[in-house]
Design a protein around this motif. Structure first.
Motif, PDB file in Angstrom:
ATOM      1  N   ALA A 168      48.010  37.022  31.226  1.00  0.00           N
ATOM      2  CA  ALA A 168      48.430  37.893  32.315  1.00  0.00           C
ATOM      3  C   ALA A 168      49.947  38.064  32.293  1.00  0.00           C
ATOM      4  O   ALA A 168      50.476  39.154  32.517  1.00  0.00           O
ATOM      5  N   GLN A 169      50.633  36.985  31.977  1.00  0.00           N
ATOM      6  CA  GLN A 169      52.094  37.017  31.908  1.00  0.00           C
ATOM      7  C   GLN A 169      52.568  37.893  30.745  1.00  0.00           C
ATOM      8  O   GLN A 169      53.615  38.544  30.831  1.00  0.00           O
ATOM      9  N   ALA A 170      51.788  37.929  29.648  1.00  0.00           N
ATOM     10  CA  ALA A 170      52.162  38.689  28.459  1.00  0.00           C
ATOM     11  C   ALA A 170      51.675  40.134  28.505  1.00  0.00           C
ATOM     12  O   ALA A 170      51.946  40.912  27.591  1.00  0.00           O
ATOM     13  N   GLY A 171      50.963  40.522  29.557  1.00  0.00           N
ATOM     14  CA  GLY A 171      50.451  41.884  29.662  1.00  0.00           C
ATOM     15  C   GLY A 171      49.191  42.144  28.871  1.00  0.00           C
ATOM     16  O   GLY A 171      48.809  43.298  28.646  1.00  0.00           O
ATOM     17  N   LEU A 172      48.516  41.077  28.424  1.00  0.00           N
ATOM     18  CA  LEU A 172      47.234  41.212  27.720  1.00  0.00           C
ATOM     19  C   LEU A 172      46.121  41.063  28.750  1.00  0.00           C
ATOM     20  O   LEU A 172      45.459  40.037  28.856  1.00  0.00           O
ATOM     21  N   TYR A 173      45.906  42.137  29.529  1.00  0.00           N
ATOM     22  CA  TYR A 173      45.046  42.049  30.699  1.00  0.00           C
ATOM     23  C   TYR A 173      43.569  41.865  30.354  1.00  0.00           C
ATOM     24  O   TYR A 173      42.851  41.151  31.056  1.00  0.00           O
ATOM     25  N   ALA A 174      43.122  42.527  29.297  1.00  0.00           N
ATOM     26  CA  ALA A 174      41.723  42.353  28.901  1.00  0.00           C
ATOM     27  C   ALA A 174      41.471  40.919  28.460  1.00  0.00           C
ATOM     28  O   ALA A 174      40.446  40.322  28.782  1.00  0.00           O
ATOM     29  N   ASP A 175      42.411  40.343  27.714  1.00  0.00           N
ATOM     30  CA  ASP A 175      42.263  38.956  27.280  1.00  0.00           C
ATOM     31  C   ASP A 175      42.297  38.007  28.475  1.00  0.00           C
ATOM     32  O   ASP A 175      41.590  36.995  28.493  1.00  0.00           O
ATOM     33  N   ALA A 176      43.121  38.310  29.488  1.00  0.00           N
ATOM     34  CA  ALA A 176      43.164  37.474  30.694  1.00  0.00           C
ATOM     35  C   ALA A 176      41.836  37.547  31.437  1.00  0.00           C
ATOM     36  O   ALA A 176      41.283  36.519  31.848  1.00  0.00           O
ATOM     37  N   GLY A 177      41.320  38.754  31.617  1.00  0.00           N
ATOM     38  CA  GLY A 177      40.030  38.914  32.278  1.00  0.00           C
ATOM     39  C   GLY A 177      38.898  38.302  31.478  1.00  0.00           C
ATOM     40  O   GLY A 177      37.922  37.786  32.039  1.00  0.00           O
ATOM     41  N   LEU A 178      39.045  38.342  30.150  1.00  0.00           N
ATOM     42  CA  LEU A 178      38.028  37.768  29.272  1.00  0.00           C
ATOM     43  C   LEU A 178      37.846  36.280  29.534  1.00  0.00           C
ATOM     44  O   LEU A 178      36.731  35.753  29.440  1.00  0.00           O
ATOM     45  N   GLN A 179      38.913  35.609  29.885  1.00  0.00           N
ATOM     46  CA  GLN A 179      38.828  34.169  30.128  1.00  0.00           C
ATOM     47  C   GLN A 179      37.914  33.851  31.313  1.00  0.00           C
ATOM     48  O   GLN A 179      37.230  32.826  31.324  1.00  0.00           O
ATOM     49  N   VAL A 180      37.900  34.744  32.323  1.00  0.00           N
ATOM     50  CA  VAL A 180      37.004  34.555  33.471  1.00  0.00           C
ATOM     51  C   VAL A 180      35.550  34.639  33.008  1.00  0.00           C
ATOM     52  O   VAL A 180      34.694  33.837  33.418  1.00  0.00           O
ATOM     53  N   VAL A 181      35.275  35.592  32.128  1.00  0.00           N
ATOM     54  CA  VAL A 181      33.926  35.724  31.573  1.00  0.00           C
ATOM     55  C   VAL A 181      33.587  34.496  30.736  1.00  0.00           C
ATOM     56  O   VAL A 181      32.462  33.981  30.774  1.00  0.00           O
ATOM     57  N   PHE A 182      34.576  34.013  29.969  1.00  0.00           N
ATOM     58  CA  PHE A 182      34.356  32.826  29.149  1.00  0.00           C
ATOM     59  C   PHE A 182      33.971  31.611  29.998  1.00  0.00           C
ATOM     60  O   PHE A 182      33.129  30.805  29.597  1.00  0.00           O
ATOM     61  N   ILE A 183      34.600  31.469  31.152  1.00  0.00           N
ATOM     62  CA  ILE A 183      34.283  30.340  32.033  1.00  0.00           C
ATOM     63  C   ILE A 183      32.822  30.414  32.481  1.00  0.00           C
ATOM     64  O   ILE A 183      32.102  29.414  32.505  1.00  0.00           O
ATOM     65  N   THR A 184      32.374  31.636  32.818  1.00  0.00           N
ATOM     66  CA  THR A 184      30.970  31.823  33.207  1.00  0.00           C
ATOM     67  C   THR A 184      30.034  31.513  32.049  1.00  0.00           C
ATOM     68  O   THR A 184      29.028  30.803  32.205  1.00  0.00           O
TER      69      THR A 184
END
Length: 217
Positions: free
Chosen positions: A63-79
């Motif tokens: 999120a800090q680096a502006g890689l928003y899809a990768d940041a959101g992907l982590q939420v999916v990864f947790i699930t």
């Protein structure tokens, strides 16, 4: 105290690589990520909780680096980690407490490829129109590949390692471009661990095959 105040220490520079500061978040993400992949290669159940911790760290980093899809992907990864944790311990079927390594079926490949293509296209459009991402297509592509690989990992599909390798081939130059040098190095290590995991799971599958044929006969 706000959430930003709590997280601020993790964003402080720990050391520099090529004149670029490396934060505690990136450093801890490096360590937990490498440990997680090593545990997956060994089919160790502890990879799931370690992976969840890694996902939380990468949410902050990306999120800090502006890689928003990768940041959101982590939420999916947790699930998905919760799902994978359960299938590895309970998904082996009647009479088996553990999930065995198997090959990806033709039907699974059809769904995976279709979902990956649609996901890449949809995420690219979303990132172009709703964010300031400078790499919308590559961010979307790595997100789709990672989700495809994670599904295979949850089900212990051998070919999930090839999907991870394909994603890592894109991730390494992408993170270099974003000046996340330690994370880029981490993904070079991931590729090495993926090859080790592929060989390990292949041996496990080869050992199981004669026994499976004998039982079914």
């Amino acid at each position: 105290m706000s959430l930003a105040d709590i997280l601020e220490p993790l964003q402080r520079p720990l050391f520099t690589v090529l004149d670029t500061p490396v934060s505690w978040t990136e450093f801890l993400g490096f360590g937990s990520g490498a440990l997680c992949v090593w545990l997956v290669a060994r089919q160790h159940i502890a990879n799931w909780p370690i992976g969840i911790a890694n996902n939380v760290l990468f949410i902050l980093l990306f999120a800090q680096a502006g890689l928003y899809a990768d940041a959101g992907l982590q939420v999916v990864f947790i699930t998905l980690a919760g799902y994978g944790w359960w299938t590895w311990t309970h998904g082996g079927g009647p009479g088996s407490g553990a999930l065995p390594v198997r090959r990806t079926t033709r039907t699974e490949w059809t769904w995976l490829i279709a979902a990956g293509a649609v996901g890449t296209f949809g995420l690219t459009l979303l990132l172009e129109r709703a964010t300031d991402s400078t790499v919308p297509f590559w961010d979307a592509l790595t997100t789709a590949l990672s989700l495809m690989a994670t599904y295979g990992q949850c089900r212990k599909r051998l070919e999930s390692w090839w999907l991870w390798i394909a994603a890592d081939v894109v991730y390494v130059p992408l993170y270099l471009y974003k000046e996340l040098y330690l994370t880029s190095l981490l993904y070079v290590g991931f590729m090495t661990l993926c090859v080790i995991g592929l060989r390990s799971w292949s041996r496990d599958l080869a050992v199981r095959r004669p026994h499976t044929v004998e039982v079914s006969a």
